[in-house]
Design a protein around this motif. Structure first.
Motif, short mmCIF file in Angstrom:
data_model
loop_
_atom_site.label_atom_id
_atom_site.label_comp_id
_atom_site.label_asym_id
_atom_site.label_seq_id
_atom_site.Cartn_x
_atom_site.Cartn_y
_atom_site.Cartn_z
N PHE A 1 81.78 -10.22 6.25
CA PHE A 1 83.20 -9.92 6.48
C PHE A 1 83.67 -8.87 5.49
O PHE A 1 83.12 -8.72 4.40
N THR A 2 84.68 -8.12 5.87
CA THR A 2 85.43 -7.21 5.01
C THR A 2 86.89 -7.40 5.38
O THR A 2 87.24 -7.40 6.55
N ASP A 3 87.74 -7.58 4.37
CA ASP A 3 89.14 -7.87 4.65
C ASP A 3 90.03 -7.29 3.55
O ASP A 3 89.55 -6.85 2.51
N SER B 1 84.85 -8.14 0.35
CA SER B 1 83.82 -8.32 1.37
C SER B 1 82.82 -9.35 0.89
O SER B 1 82.75 -9.66 -0.30
N GLY B 2 82.04 -9.89 1.80
CA GLY B 2 81.04 -10.89 1.44
C GLY B 2 80.37 -11.47 2.66
O GLY B 2 80.40 -10.89 3.76
N ASN B 3 79.78 -12.65 2.47
CA ASN B 3 79.08 -13.36 3.53
C ASN B 3 79.56 -14.80 3.50
O ASN B 3 79.71 -15.38 2.43
N THR B 4 79.78 -15.40 4.66
CA THR B 4 80.30 -16.76 4.71
C THR B 4 79.26 -17.79 4.30
O THR B 4 79.58 -18.96 4.12
N GLY B 5 78.01 -17.40 4.16
CA GLY B 5 76.96 -18.31 3.69
C GLY B 5 76.23 -18.99 4.82
O GLY B 5 76.68 -19.05 5.96
N SER C 1 89.04 -13.15 10.72
CA SER C 1 88.98 -14.62 10.86
C SER C 1 87.73 -15.22 10.21
O SER C 1 87.68 -16.41 9.97
N ASN C 2 86.70 -14.40 9.92
CA ASN C 2 85.49 -14.89 9.26
C ASN C 2 85.64 -15.00 7.74
O ASN C 2 84.82 -15.62 7.09
N SER C 3 86.64 -14.36 7.18
CA SER C 3 86.80 -14.33 5.73
C SER C 3 87.52 -15.58 5.23
O SER C 3 88.24 -16.24 5.97
N PRO C 4 87.33 -15.92 3.93
CA PRO C 4 88.08 -17.05 3.37
C PRO C 4 89.58 -16.75 3.38
O PRO C 4 89.99 -15.60 3.29
N ILE D 1 95.58 -13.73 -7.44
CA ILE D 1 95.24 -14.49 -6.23
C ILE D 1 95.89 -13.79 -5.04
O ILE D 1 96.96 -13.21 -5.16
N GLY D 2 95.20 -13.82 -3.91
CA GLY D 2 95.73 -13.17 -2.71
C GLY D 2 95.29 -13.88 -1.44
O GLY D 2 94.39 -14.71 -1.46
N ARG D 3 95.93 -13.54 -0.36
CA ARG D 3 95.62 -14.13 0.95
C ARG D 3 95.10 -13.04 1.86
O ARG D 3 95.73 -11.99 2.03
N ASN D 4 93.91 -13.29 2.46
CA ASN D 4 93.33 -12.34 3.39
C ASN D 4 94.19 -12.25 4.65
O ASN D 4 94.74 -13.24 5.12
N LEU D 5 94.27 -11.03 5.22
CA LEU D 5 95.21 -10.79 6.31
C LEU D 5 94.59 -10.65 7.70
O LEU D 5 95.20 -11.03 8.68
#
Length: 79
Positions: free
Chosen positions: A28-30, A4-8, A62-65, A55-59
């Motif tokens: 976002f939380t993903d 989770s985090g913030n897009t800035g 849409s707001n997350s990296p 390393i991983g890919r968020n699933l």
């Protein structure tokens, strides 16, 4: 991995009005799916050293990296 985090917050230029405006970030939380590698060393005296990275890919969100990483170093004592 759950992350989770913030897009800035950032500034954009509006060419029609010829000024800058601030765009607030979105929270976002993903969940990410990926892979990781690591190694662990144990001395005869019981000291432990571990290092890992992944390393991983968020699933879903849409707001997350698109890609996230993780890593760590652990020092400890085994008794």
């Amino acid at each position: 991995m759950i992350n989770s985090g913030n897009t800035g917050r950032y500034s954009e230029y509006d060419s029609v009005n010829q000024n800058y405006y601030t765009v607030e970030g979105k929270n976002f939380t993903d969940v990410a799916l990926g892979f990781g590698l690591g190694a662990k060393w144990v001395q005869k005296r019981g000291f432990v050293f571990e290092i890992n990275a992944g390393i991983g890919r968020n699933l879903f969100n849409s707001n997350s990296p698109e890609v996230v990483g993780r890593g760590g170093i652990t020092l400890g004592y085994r008794f």
